[in-house]
Design a protein around this motif. Structure first.
Motif, short mmCIF file in Angstrom:
data_model
loop_
_atom_site.label_atom_id
_atom_site.label_comp_id
_atom_site.label_asym_id
_atom_site.label_seq_id
_atom_site.Cartn_x
_atom_site.Cartn_y
_atom_site.Cartn_z
N ASN A 146 -4.18 -3.27 6.29
CA ASN A 146 -3.08 -3.48 7.22
C ASN A 146 -3.65 -4.01 8.53
O ASN A 146 -4.35 -3.30 9.24
N ASP A 147 -3.38 -5.27 8.85
CA ASP A 147 -3.88 -5.89 10.08
C ASP A 147 -2.85 -5.89 11.20
O ASP A 147 -3.08 -6.48 12.24
N THR A 148 -1.71 -5.23 11.01
CA THR A 148 -0.67 -5.21 12.03
C THR A 148 -0.91 -4.07 13.02
O THR A 148 -1.81 -3.23 12.82
N ASP A 149 -0.09 -4.02 14.04
CA ASP A 149 -0.18 -2.96 15.05
C ASP A 149 0.72 -1.76 14.74
O ASP A 149 0.79 -0.83 15.53
N THR A 150 1.41 -1.79 13.61
CA THR A 150 2.30 -0.69 13.23
C THR A 150 1.92 -0.17 11.86
O THR A 150 1.33 -0.87 11.04
N ASP A 151 2.28 1.09 11.61
CA ASP A 151 2.06 1.68 10.29
C ASP A 151 3.01 1.04 9.29
O ASP A 151 4.15 0.71 9.63
N LYS A 152 2.55 0.89 8.05
CA LYS A 152 3.37 0.30 6.99
C LYS A 152 3.37 1.24 5.79
O LYS A 152 2.41 1.98 5.56
N SER A 153 4.42 1.17 5.02
CA SER A 153 4.52 1.89 3.77
C SER A 153 4.40 0.87 2.65
O SER A 153 5.06 -0.17 2.69
N VAL A 154 3.53 1.14 1.67
CA VAL A 154 3.35 0.19 0.58
C VAL A 154 3.64 0.84 -0.76
O VAL A 154 3.44 2.04 -0.96
N PHE A 155 4.13 0.02 -1.67
CA PHE A 155 4.37 0.39 -3.06
C PHE A 155 3.52 -0.54 -3.89
O PHE A 155 3.67 -1.76 -3.80
N LEU A 156 2.57 0.01 -4.65
CA LEU A 156 1.66 -0.80 -5.46
C LEU A 156 1.79 -0.39 -6.92
O LEU A 156 1.63 0.79 -7.26
N LYS A 157 2.07 -1.35 -7.77
CA LYS A 157 2.16 -1.14 -9.23
C LYS A 157 1.15 -2.08 -9.87
O LYS A 157 1.27 -3.29 -9.75
N VAL A 158 0.15 -1.54 -10.53
CA VAL A 158 -0.90 -2.32 -11.18
C VAL A 158 -0.70 -2.25 -12.69
O VAL A 158 -0.49 -1.17 -13.24
N ASN A 159 -0.78 -3.40 -13.35
CA ASN A 159 -0.68 -3.49 -14.81
C ASN A 159 -2.03 -3.94 -15.35
O ASN A 159 -2.27 -5.13 -15.51
N PRO A 160 -2.94 -2.99 -15.66
CA PRO A 160 -4.27 -3.36 -16.12
C PRO A 160 -4.33 -3.57 -17.62
O PRO A 160 -3.64 -2.90 -18.39
N THR A 161 -5.17 -4.50 -18.05
CA THR A 161 -5.50 -4.67 -19.48
C THR A 161 -7.01 -4.77 -19.57
O THR A 161 -7.63 -5.53 -18.84
N GLY A 162 -7.59 -4.00 -20.47
CA GLY A 162 -9.03 -3.99 -20.64
C GLY A 162 -9.75 -3.06 -19.68
O GLY A 162 -10.95 -3.16 -19.49
N TYR A 163 -9.01 -2.15 -19.06
CA TYR A 163 -9.60 -1.17 -18.16
C TYR A 163 -9.39 0.23 -18.72
O TYR A 163 -8.50 0.45 -19.54
#
Length: 124
Positions: free
Chosen positions: A47-64
């Motif tokens: 996060n390079d901004t000056d405010t806090d952020k909320s993130v939602f991350l969904k990863v779809n791995p194959t071969g891990y």
């Protein structure tokens, strides 16, 4: 008269095109950073901004080795880099992943009421 009007129109068109191209070329303030090591891939959110952020991350791995594909929801403080997950590749398998990253201004809390007095369908 038409020649000068045509020159002005062409000049304004070129200027508008250049301004629009530079606005799209700007780097995103919150981004996914991938750090590949010998036997693992570490995924961070920066996060390079000056405010806090909320993130939602969904990863779809194959071969891990990671089999659970549950989404990750975290608050990312301003001007920081937070580790989200570690992916360990399987041997003799081509590994790749895709992801969905959604950035919100603030984390929204969801209140869920759990009750023991909930009645089943059909009961009185």
């Amino acid at each position: 008269m038409f020649a000068s009007l045509k020159k002005n129109f062409i000049s304004l068109s070129i200027l508008f095109f250049l301004v629009s191209c530079t606005s799209y070329a700007q780097e995103k303030p919150v981004r996914l950073v991938e750090e590949k090591q010998k036997k693992r891939t570490i995924i961070y959110i920066q996060n390079d901004t000056d405010t806090d952020k909320s993130v939602f991350l969904k990863v779809n791995p194959t071969g891990y080795r990671r089999s659970a594909q549950r989404p990750i929801i975290k608050n990312i403080p301003a001007k920081s880099k937070i580790q989200m997950l570690i992916l360990i590749p399987l041997t003799d398998v081509e590994s790749q992943y895709s992801y969905n990253l959604i950035i919100n201004e603030e984390l929204e809390t969801i209140d869920v009421k759990h009750g023991k007095n909930l009645k089943k369908k059909g009961s009185i």
